[in-house]
Design a protein around this motif. Sequence first.
Motif: not given
Length: 272
Positions: A216-217, A235-237, A240-242
């Motif tokens: 959802v980010s 948001p995370a850079v 959803n692949s982090a």
Amino acid sequence: MTAQATTAVGVDIGGTGIKGALVDLREGRLLSERVKVPTPAGAEPDDVLAAVKVVLETLDVTDADVPLGVAFPAIVKHGKTLSAANVADTWIGFPAEEFFEQGLGREIHFANDADVAGVAELRYGAAKGVEGLTILTTLGTGIGTALLYDGRLIPNSELGHLQRAKHGKDAEAWAAYSAMERDELTFPQWAKRLQWYYSHLEFLLSPDLFIVGGGVSKHAEQFLPLLTLSTPIVPAVHRNSAGIVGAAALALAADAGVQTAETAKLVEETTR
């Protein structure tokens, strides 16, 4: 594989999907298409292992030439899973790392999914160079958390399970992305639940930065601006692949001869 290797495979096991890709660890980017299969109903160990094999076969990385890291939604200590919030209870106290190594016929590195997402953001993303306390949260089937302090991971935080006094549900049952879908909430309605959650974390831990990951980010602009916090929230850079990137990074550190039993030691190695 030598310590000079710059590629590894990351597999991220979640409550609803299992994702994997080949990762360039110089830049923290995916070298292949991201392969995703559904998490088997019930998420029993044998079924999850079979699904992971499908991911690796699709990526054509079934041999041991490329280091492999696996992220899992549970507390992980010394290769064992000690909780099972969104998978079968069979995983509680289960020797998961050994199980996957035997089933896949290769060495792996195995760690908590939110922790490896934190590693990705420490090494390549929004937490890189950030001093003080960063709290990464992954909003998905549940809420995963990673505590990052001055560039190091404090492993196995489970702040998605903070209890809501007098409500009978924990934070993730109330505020995870799955709760938004289950209760058919709009982004503004969901943001009110997130406001409670992040305000509570802010009061308890006084962080310097919040990072929001999970699928959802990618829609962060629809809910993060609705939150009122003293702490910056971004948001995370790697979105959803982090988990994939972080699992791959830890796998390479393990392949280089770093002790694999303690995630914290791996993080120290990968973030220097």
